[in-house]
Design an enzyme around this catalytic site. Structure first.
Site, PDB file in Angstrom:
ATOM      1  N   ASP A  15       0.863  -1.178   0.000  1.00  0.00           N
ATOM      2  CA  ASP A  15       0.000   0.000   0.000  1.00  0.00           C
ATOM      3  C   ASP A  15       0.898   1.225   0.000  1.00  0.00           C
ATOM      4  OD1 ASP A  15      -2.304   1.808   0.476  1.00  0.00           O
ATOM      5  OD2 ASP A  15      -3.326  -0.067   0.936  1.00  0.00           O
ATOM      6  N   ASP A  49     -10.698  -2.234   2.290  1.00  0.00           N
ATOM      7  CA  ASP A  49      -9.502  -1.816   1.554  1.00  0.00           C
ATOM      8  C   ASP A  49      -8.314  -2.572   2.131  1.00  0.00           C
ATOM      9  OD1 ASP A  49      -7.719  -0.631  -0.109  1.00  0.00           O
ATOM     10  OD2 ASP A  49      -8.094   1.418   0.561  1.00  0.00           O
ATOM     11  N   ALA A  50      -8.050  -3.733   1.550  1.00  0.00           N
ATOM     12  CA  ALA A  50      -7.007  -4.610   2.088  1.00  0.00           C
ATOM     13  C   ALA A  50      -5.982  -4.973   1.015  1.00  0.00           C
ATOM     14  CB  ALA A  50      -7.626  -5.870   2.675  1.00  0.00           C
ATOM     15  N   LYS A  51      -6.263  -4.635  -0.236  1.00  0.00           N
ATOM     16  CA  LYS A  51      -5.313  -4.822  -1.347  1.00  0.00           C
ATOM     17  C   LYS A  51      -4.657  -6.195  -1.307  1.00  0.00           C
ATOM     18  CE  LYS A  51      -4.452   0.149  -1.993  1.00  0.00           C
ATOM     19  NZ  LYS A  51      -5.326   0.703  -0.921  1.00  0.00           N
ATOM     20  N   ARG A  52      -5.470  -7.231  -1.163  1.00  0.00           N
ATOM     21  CA  ARG A  52      -4.928  -8.574  -1.134  1.00  0.00           C
ATOM     22  C   ARG A  52      -4.596  -9.057  -2.538  1.00  0.00           C
ATOM     23  NH1 ARG A  52      -4.752  -7.145   3.644  1.00  0.00           N
ATOM     24  NH2 ARG A  52      -5.457  -8.442   5.367  1.00  0.00           N
TER      25      ARG A  52
END
Lengths: 317, 317
Positions: free
Chosen positions: A112, B107-110
């Site tokens: 991020d 919102d963890a952008k895995r």
């Protein structure tokens, strides 16, 4: 702890004479029946029960391999399925592995930007001055896998925190999955591939973190399933420790991974998950049978990799 | 729930007349003093105390904006800092937002591969048949941000689960940070940029998930900080809902985001975090002051975006 992850890894690998990383990827349905039965009896078939089963299994794996390998790599996703209970089991797994003398790589592939990357770095590496925060001072792993897609301002917070804490970063460069090439192998206008560009980024980010061992605390993930790529990326990042997944269940062999090592016989660690942790055949092994099968698989993996390195004149010991 | 995320989002946005997404990025040191004081009094300055403060603040933000916006986007990293307690607060925040009629974007952008991606999809979307698993049937968000670097076999598990559960995926295409271009803007041999390639992937993955609204449950993240890019990606992915971060504290304006919308006045939602949730000026606001400031900032954001859309002839209502 010793203040440098790369140095700690080289020392641990040499001490154990093992380049293996045991990936702990616990899937509830594949765990030994006695573990699921015990957990269900205590907590029911609930998230809490599942997390208890994951932790019991993780400890069993760690007990089985602690004398044979230097590193374990718990995969966060399988614990996250069970919410707060799963996360408690994840960190307890990390702590237990540390208490058994193992280095821990949190395989969470975080990435991020800005203050959010700082928060992830804090979550996985802890605070340089634990007394100044409300965080659990015991919540940290020795290293973390990190996704590079957002560019260097998403990576610097991890690298900086790693430097301050003596922890390590493994940047995803070329992953082991079949469609990794869709983006990673894209040729850029410069003639290089995207993954080569990421490799250069890893090399330059890692330069200030090269230790006495000659290796940096910024490493890179390069899959065993692409042996030609391993040699290429080895050359692109001479000081990076390569974390090489894909050995075993994914099809990579010991001969495939030799190219990941430098001439000094160091510079790479090879990860296997399913082929080691599910080495017991029965669905209902006894605890002793499960431990023996897992320990045997780890030992066989060490022998296999060390033999291939010896044949290539690259055995470090 | 209604079986299609894209349709649910379009309906909710139209009902509230708001394209705003309130990003919940709770940083302990920036929370109102009364919240930190209460949490410390109950649990001490511990991870559990910090998580209690994060949850209290998240609920305050949700109460402040629930009548004005359609979506909130809690940022996982800030909760993960506090381990199991933080994760409990994260999911409680998601559940509370749902109970207030808001759509929730985790919102963890895995991003990972194969069975690991399946595990992340299960962690964030739940199981299609909750009774068959030990998972908490209440652990799911309406949508998840996903990182594309590993290629389509890392994305398909998320898309498939989203289709089965009526949830949504926002694929990172072009992020809002200063160095996003390092990799994402790299020109490929084909002449397109890497991010354009990802946009094509999002478009094709999303095609089977286009709903009655004409929009897909596979959306894309494109930063407000690159207004020219917004128009480009809008054209590349006509059926995708664009999640546009970077408005407010990161410098994006309402005029900048107009290009993200289709001619029907839909197809984008605009996210702001710090400029809304920390809108109170004092370090020790009263609860009512904090709520009023946050609600006022959300209302101002709605007015600002709607005015810019009206000026461009793109207001949907």
């Amino acid at each position: 702890m010793d203040q440098h992850f790369g140095d700690r890894l080289c020392a641990a690998v040499t001490r154990r004479r093992s380049h293996a990383v045991v990936g702990i990827d616990p899937v509830l349905s594949r765990l030994p029946e006695f573990i699921r039965r015990d957990a269900a009896a205590r907590y029911g078939k609930t998230a809490r029960g599942a997390a208890a089963a994951l932790l019991a299994f993780s400890r069993l794996v760690i007990d089985a391999v602690a004398d044979q390998v230097a590193l374990v790599k718990p995969q966060s996703a399988f614990y996250e399925m069970y919410g707060q209970w799963g996360i408690a089991a994840f960190w307890e797994t990390i702590r237990y592995a540390r208490s058994r003398g193992l280095l821990t790589i949190a395989d969470a592939k975080r990435g991020d930007i800005g203050s959010t990357a700082e928060a992830y770095a804090a979550a996985f590496f802890g605070h340089p001055s634990p007394l100044e925060t409300w965080e659990d001072p015991d919540q940290w792993a020795d290293a973390l896998t990190v996704n590079p897609y957002l560019g260097s301002d998403g990576l610097v917070p991890f690298v900086r925190r790693a430097g301050a804490r003596g922890t390590g970063v493994f940047l995803l460069v070329k992953t082991s999955n079949p469609s990794s090439g869709e983006l990673q192998d894209q040729p850029l206008f410069s003639g290089e591939s995207l993954a080569q560009q990421v490799a250069k980024l890893a090399d330059s980010l890692g330069e200030p973190l090269v230790g006495r061992s000659g290796y940096s605390s910024v490493g890179a993930v390069v899959g065993a399933t692409y042996p030609e790529d391993l040699k290429l990326y080895r050359a692109e990042m001479p000081r990076a420790i390569l974390l090489v997944p894909g050995y075993g269940a994914q099809g990579g062999t010991a001969a495939d991974v030799v190219g990941a090592f430098n001439a000094d016989g160091l510079g790479a660690v090879v990860s296997a998950s399913r082929s080691v942790i599910y080495a017991y055949r029965a669905t209902d092994p006894s605890p002793a049978e499960a431990v023996a099968a897992i320990a045997g698989a780890a030992e066989a993996m060490n022998r296999d990799i060390n033999a291939a390195l010896r044949a290539a004149g690259k055995l470090a010991w």
